[in-house]
Design a protein around this motif. Sequence first.
Motif: not given
Length: 119
Positions: A23-24, A34-36, A91-98, A106-108
Amino acid sequence: QVQLVESGGGLVQAGGSLRLSCAASGSIFSVNAMGWYRQAPGKFRELVAAITGGGIANYADSVKGRFTISRDNAKNTVYLQMNSLKPEDTAVYYCNADIYSGNSRRDYWGQGTQVTVSS
């Protein structure tokens, strides 16, 4: 200040399922793609799946047919449904969002959530 908060990781046996959420929140004007991503020990971070603001998704070949990415634009949230999990998905999974916030875009990144698949 914008934050991405992930949840849903854990330990599961091979063949099992997990659902990740991200959640952003904060001063957000709009959320675009948005992505993983995931990073296993000793490996580079890699894209798992991404989804545009309009709902178009793409996947890494290694997860096609097993993982599904979706989003709720009203909640600024992205999900990753992971089925038929394999030990190599560990793995460690990371969320990414523009994100547009204030006067900038920017990317977070989220803090990461551990997914462990036992054989």
